[in-house]
Design a protein around this motif. Sequence first.
Motif, PDB file in Angstrom:
ATOM      1  N   MET A   1      -7.836   9.574   3.552  1.00  0.00           N
ATOM      2  CA  MET A   1      -8.938   8.827   4.153  1.00  0.00           C
ATOM      3  C   MET A   1      -9.680   9.688   5.179  1.00  0.00           C
ATOM      4  SD  MET A   1      -8.489   5.069   5.892  1.00  0.00           S
ATOM      5  CE  MET A   1      -8.675   5.335   7.639  1.00  0.00           C
TER       6      MET A   1
ATOM      7  N   TYR B   1     -14.102  -3.607   9.739  1.00  0.00           N
ATOM      8  CA  TYR B   1     -12.753  -3.031   9.851  1.00  0.00           C
ATOM      9  C   TYR B   1     -12.133  -3.396  11.209  1.00  0.00           C
ATOM     10  CZ  TYR B   1      -9.171   0.701   9.654  1.00  0.00           C
ATOM     11  OH  TYR B   1      -8.003   1.416   9.642  1.00  0.00           O
TER      12      TYR B   1
ATOM     13  N   ILE C   1      -0.131   6.780   4.290  1.00  0.00           N
ATOM     14  CA  ILE C   1       0.809   6.300   5.305  1.00  0.00           C
ATOM     15  C   ILE C   1       1.867   5.387   4.668  1.00  0.00           C
ATOM     16  CG2 ILE C   1       0.983   4.892   7.401  1.00  0.00           C
ATOM     17  CD1 ILE C   1      -1.843   5.937   8.169  1.00  0.00           C
ATOM     18  N   GLY C   2       1.462   4.565   3.691  1.00  0.00           N
ATOM     19  CA  GLY C   2       2.401   3.644   3.046  1.00  0.00           C
ATOM     20  C   GLY C   2       3.534   4.378   2.347  1.00  0.00           C
TER      21      GLY C   2
ATOM     22  N   SER D   1      -5.151  -0.605  14.071  1.00  0.00           N
ATOM     23  CA  SER D   1      -5.843   0.672  14.222  1.00  0.00           C
ATOM     24  C   SER D   1      -6.443   0.752  15.614  1.00  0.00           C
ATOM     25  CB  SER D   1      -6.970   0.774  13.185  1.00  0.00           C
ATOM     26  OG  SER D   1      -7.849   1.816  13.534  1.00  0.00           O
TER      27      SER D   1
ATOM     28  N   PRO E   1      -2.445   3.089  14.586  1.00  0.00           N
ATOM     29  CA  PRO E   1      -2.614   4.545  14.490  1.00  0.00           C
ATOM     30  C   PRO E   1      -3.993   4.968  14.996  1.00  0.00           C
ATOM     31  CG  PRO E   1      -1.954   3.577  12.368  1.00  0.00           C
ATOM     32  CD  PRO E   1      -2.380   2.459  13.265  1.00  0.00           C
TER      33      PRO E   1
ATOM     34  N   ASP F   1      -1.845  -7.016  -6.408  1.00  0.00           N
ATOM     35  CA  ASP F   1      -2.971  -7.025  -5.476  1.00  0.00           C
ATOM     36  C   ASP F   1      -2.624  -8.040  -4.393  1.00  0.00           C
ATOM     37  OD1 ASP F   1      -5.326  -7.549  -4.110  1.00  0.00           O
ATOM     38  OD2 ASP F   1      -6.579  -7.163  -5.863  1.00  0.00           O
ATOM     39  N   ILE F   2      -2.515  -7.579  -3.134  1.00  0.00           N
ATOM     40  CA  ILE F   2      -2.030  -8.483  -2.078  1.00  0.00           C
ATOM     41  C   ILE F   2      -3.022  -9.599  -1.744  1.00  0.00           C
ATOM     42  CG2 ILE F   2      -0.388  -6.897  -0.972  1.00  0.00           C
ATOM     43  CD1 ILE F   2      -2.689  -6.483   1.195  1.00  0.00           C
ATOM     44  N   THR F   3      -4.254  -9.503  -2.274  1.00  0.00           N
ATOM     45  CA  THR F   3      -5.203 -10.597  -1.999  1.00  0.00           C
ATOM     46  C   THR F   3      -4.989 -11.780  -2.954  1.00  0.00           C
ATOM     47  OG1 THR F   3      -6.924  -9.661  -3.428  1.00  0.00           O
ATOM     48  CG2 THR F   3      -6.964  -8.999  -1.125  1.00  0.00           C
TER      49      THR F   3
ATOM     50  N   THR G   1      -4.792  12.046   6.614  1.00  0.00           N
ATOM     51  CA  THR G   1      -4.566  11.441   5.296  1.00  0.00           C
ATOM     52  C   THR G   1      -5.781  11.723   4.410  1.00  0.00           C
ATOM     53  OG1 THR G   1      -5.638   9.366   5.905  1.00  0.00           O
ATOM     54  CG2 THR G   1      -3.254   9.491   6.260  1.00  0.00           C
TER      55      THR G   1
ATOM     56  N   ASN H   1       0.992  -2.669   5.344  1.00  0.00           N
ATOM     57  CA  ASN H   1       0.278  -1.405   5.559  1.00  0.00           C
ATOM     58  C   ASN H   1      -1.023  -1.314   4.772  1.00  0.00           C
ATOM     59  OD1 ASN H   1       0.005   1.719   5.849  1.00  0.00           O
ATOM     60  ND2 ASN H   1       0.215   1.361   3.632  1.00  0.00           N
ATOM     61  N   ALA H   2      -1.100  -1.956   3.585  1.00  0.00           N
ATOM     62  CA  ALA H   2      -2.285  -1.801   2.721  1.00  0.00           C
ATOM     63  C   ALA H   2      -3.546  -2.122   3.515  1.00  0.00           C
ATOM     64  CB  ALA H   2      -2.176  -2.728   1.517  1.00  0.00           C
ATOM     65  N   GLY H   3      -4.548  -1.273   3.372  1.00  0.00           N
ATOM     66  CA  GLY H   3      -5.793  -1.506   4.102  1.00  0.00           C
ATOM     67  C   GLY H   3      -6.921  -0.712   3.469  1.00  0.00           C
ATOM     68  N   ILE H   4      -8.141  -1.180   3.683  1.00  0.00           N
ATOM     69  CA  ILE H   4      -9.319  -0.470   3.145  1.00  0.00           C
ATOM     70  C   ILE H   4     -10.403  -0.382   4.215  1.00  0.00           C
ATOM     71  CG2 ILE H   4      -8.901  -1.156   0.729  1.00  0.00           C
ATOM     72  CD1 ILE H   4     -11.122  -3.296   1.101  1.00  0.00           C
TER      73      ILE H   4
ATOM     74  N   GLY I   1       0.832  -1.214   0.000  1.00  0.00           N
ATOM     75  CA  GLY I   1       0.000   0.000   0.000  1.00  0.00           C
ATOM     76  C   GLY I   1       0.852   1.245   0.000  1.00  0.00           C
TER      77      GLY I   1
HETATM   78  P1  NAD Z   1      -4.974   4.973   1.904  1.00  0.00           P
HETATM   79  O1  NAD Z   1      -6.305   4.529   1.429  1.00  0.00           O
HETATM   80  O2  NAD Z   1      -4.566   6.386   1.665  1.00  0.00           O
HETATM   81  O3  NAD Z   1      -3.836   4.015   1.296  1.00  0.00           O
HETATM   82  C1  NAD Z   1      -3.949   2.627   1.280  1.00  0.00           C
HETATM   83  C2  NAD Z   1      -3.128   2.070   0.117  1.00  0.00           C
HETATM   84  O4  NAD Z   1      -3.301   0.651   0.118  1.00  0.00           O
HETATM   85  C3  NAD Z   1      -3.596   2.603  -1.235  1.00  0.00           C
HETATM   86  O5  NAD Z   1      -2.495   3.053  -2.003  1.00  0.00           O
HETATM   87  C4  NAD Z   1      -4.280   1.387  -1.866  1.00  0.00           C
HETATM   88  O6  NAD Z   1      -4.203   1.374  -3.280  1.00  0.00           O
HETATM   89  C5  NAD Z   1      -3.488   0.236  -1.238  1.00  0.00           C
HETATM   90  N1  NAD Z   1      -4.252  -1.018  -1.314  1.00  0.00           N
HETATM   91  C6  NAD Z   1      -5.555  -1.203  -1.013  1.00  0.00           C
HETATM   92  N2  NAD Z   1      -5.911  -2.476  -1.293  1.00  0.00           N
HETATM   93  C7  NAD Z   1      -4.794  -3.102  -1.768  1.00  0.00           C
HETATM   94  C8  NAD Z   1      -4.549  -4.424  -2.256  1.00  0.00           C
HETATM   95  N3  NAD Z   1      -5.509  -5.343  -2.301  1.00  0.00           N
HETATM   96  N4  NAD Z   1      -3.297  -4.726  -2.676  1.00  0.00           N
HETATM   97  C9  NAD Z   1      -2.305  -3.791  -2.648  1.00  0.00           C
HETATM   98  N5  NAD Z   1      -2.507  -2.525  -2.207  1.00  0.00           N
HETATM   99  C10 NAD Z   1      -3.740  -2.179  -1.779  1.00  0.00           C
HETATM  100  O7  NAD Z   1      -4.958   4.626   3.467  1.00  0.00           O
HETATM  101  P2  NAD Z   1      -4.031   5.230   4.648  1.00  0.00           P
HETATM  102  O8  NAD Z   1      -4.841   6.223   5.401  1.00  0.00           O
HETATM  103  O9  NAD Z   1      -2.691   5.604   4.176  1.00  0.00           O
HETATM  104  O10 NAD Z   1      -3.949   3.922   5.585  1.00  0.00           O
HETATM  105  C11 NAD Z   1      -2.860   3.004   5.555  1.00  0.00           C
HETATM  106  C12 NAD Z   1      -3.082   1.980   6.645  1.00  0.00           C
HETATM  107  O11 NAD Z   1      -3.230   2.625   7.907  1.00  0.00           O
HETATM  108  C13 NAD Z   1      -4.338   1.132   6.463  1.00  0.00           C
HETATM  109  O12 NAD Z   1      -4.081  -0.195   6.853  1.00  0.00           O
HETATM  110  C14 NAD Z   1      -5.332   1.790   7.394  1.00  0.00           C
HETATM  111  O13 NAD Z   1      -6.336   0.918   7.798  1.00  0.00           O
HETATM  112  C15 NAD Z   1      -4.433   2.187   8.535  1.00  0.00           C
HETATM  113  N6  NAD Z   1      -4.943   3.271   9.396  1.00  0.00           N
HETATM  114  C16 NAD Z   1      -5.152   4.522   8.929  1.00  0.00           C
HETATM  115  C17 NAD Z   1      -5.606   5.504   9.796  1.00  0.00           C
HETATM  116  C18 NAD Z   1      -5.829   6.926   9.359  1.00  0.00           C
HETATM  117  O14 NAD Z   1      -6.222   7.757  10.187  1.00  0.00           O
HETATM  118  N7  NAD Z   1      -5.580   7.298   8.118  1.00  0.00           N
HETATM  119  C19 NAD Z   1      -5.881   5.193  11.132  1.00  0.00           C
HETATM  120  C20 NAD Z   1      -5.662   3.889  11.565  1.00  0.00           C
HETATM  121  C21 NAD Z   1      -5.180   2.952  10.697  1.00  0.00           C
END
Ligand code: NAD
Length: 458
Positions: free
Chosen positions: A401, A364, A230-231, A351, A394, A272-274, A399, A299-302, A225
């Motif tokens: 998001m 989530y 964050i990634g 999280s 975190p 795609d990590i899945t 971000t 780090n990747a997450g949705i 990600g």
């Molecule tokens: P973001 O959506 O900005 O970035 C996530 C990245 O992961 C994207 O570039 C996306 O393309 C990639 N991704 C999604 N599915 C994927 C897949 N199947 N294979 C490969 N890559 C994939 O999110 P972010 O805010 O940067 O969050 C990063 C991590 O931090 C996540 O795990 C999120 O849950 C966690 N997090 C974020 C927050 C926050 O406040 N932003 C808080 C707690 C936890």
Amino acid sequence: MTDTYTAFVSRGWGRDIAKRLGLPQPVELRRYRPGAPLLPGPALLVGSGPSAEAVASALTEWGVEVRREGAPDGGASRPDDGAKAPKLGAIILMLEGIERPEDLSAPVLAAGQAVRSLAPSGRVVTLSRRASTQDEPAVAAARQGVEGILRSLAKELRAGATGNGILLAEDVTADAPSVIGALRFLLSGRSAFVDGQFLTVGSSAGELPSDPERPLEGKIAVVTGAARGIGAAIARTLARDGAKVVLVDVPAAGESLAKVANEVRGTALQLDITRQDAGERILAHAVGRYGRLDVVVHNAGITRDKLLANMDAARWDSVIAVNLAAQLRINEALLGSDGLGEGLHIVSVSSTSGLAGNRGQTNYAASKAGVVGMVRSTAARLAARGGTANAVAPGFIETEMTARIPFATREVARRLNSLQQGGQPQDVAEAIAFLASDAAAGITGNILRVCGQNLVGQ
Ligand code: NAD
């Protein structure tokens, strides 16, 4: 980047207005800059004995002036020809030897006397033994008491100052590499948004870097990600600290992935990590390009938020698939491979929603709490190979998001922590970089919150 409100109330008449109206007064936090001094002032060391000597000599080596408790005025200041004494950069409270609740009083109250002399973005760090069920009840009570003290004191500190603790397992001494490494991390600007937390050092494993500014020199790291948010910050931080980085993201994010990869002189892997073979693909790429793999950052997450009453299978399943099942499958592939050297460091992103629960996020939170369970179990399996598995959790991070959250909800959410502001992607990245380093090899199975001491959960 600091949010507009924080910038407004940090100086001049904005600060005066906020003070008069009793509004939150977040300040710009001291963040790490290569080459900057470790602390904004001298460190006051409360306590004596071999542990205090080990800490004092590390501080001196890092160029920090050490004051010991017992100096006139409590060591907080030392007037010199009428010049104003510098504020304390840190108070380090050595509580390793306490065996009864009554033992807490003298050192804790001495530290309390010095709190008013703490500089903005100063640090309080406790060093104590982890309470265990093997301890006598009085010993366990005294040790556990430290957690209450530290978490409360962290809530009393102002002006960007933080309080965190280091817990030592029974056979670990204060001069162990990961104790000294954790101390440096918690004192530095790298831990700007870590507040009210404990790092547990479970073993004497690990090695301090020869150059503390390049703790990941020569390491090969994979970040999933990594195209944005964050990634991308994690990839930049690991590269800054000396690692070669493989950046993974979905093909649809290929353009921004390539941009970040070029910027950090790493390589991009569109994946795609899945996918079932994601672990094998990652390993083949890292070993093919660089000959090995030392660090994996999941780090990747949705998010696909809905109240459970309205949740459909697509929303539920996609979140579990990306945030948890993919990490499990990739770890299985890595742990089952002979291609990996000793000492693999895995860091997962959880999280605070996973720890405390959040309305509309059962899917989530299931995935992020699941990460905690996975990390603890993986840590036990990796221990025999000298590897570690840890997670960062975190809180509110600025971000794309969180920028999508409606204004009023966002404004409340970002103030609900002791530092009264959202964290930066960089703050999460710094904690991950520390846990990925050999200085943290004695730290495993930890869940480190990067949340400014968010009010939810611990
Ligand atoms: P973001 O959506 O900005 O970035 C996530 C990245 O992961 C994207 O570039 C996306 O393309 C990639 N991704 C999604 N599915 C994927 C897949 N199947 N294979 C490969 N890559 C994939 O999110 P972010 O805010 O940067 O969050 C990063 C991590 O931090 C996540 O795990 C999120 O849950 C966690 N997090 C974020 C927050 C926050 O406040 N932003 C808080 C707690 C936890």
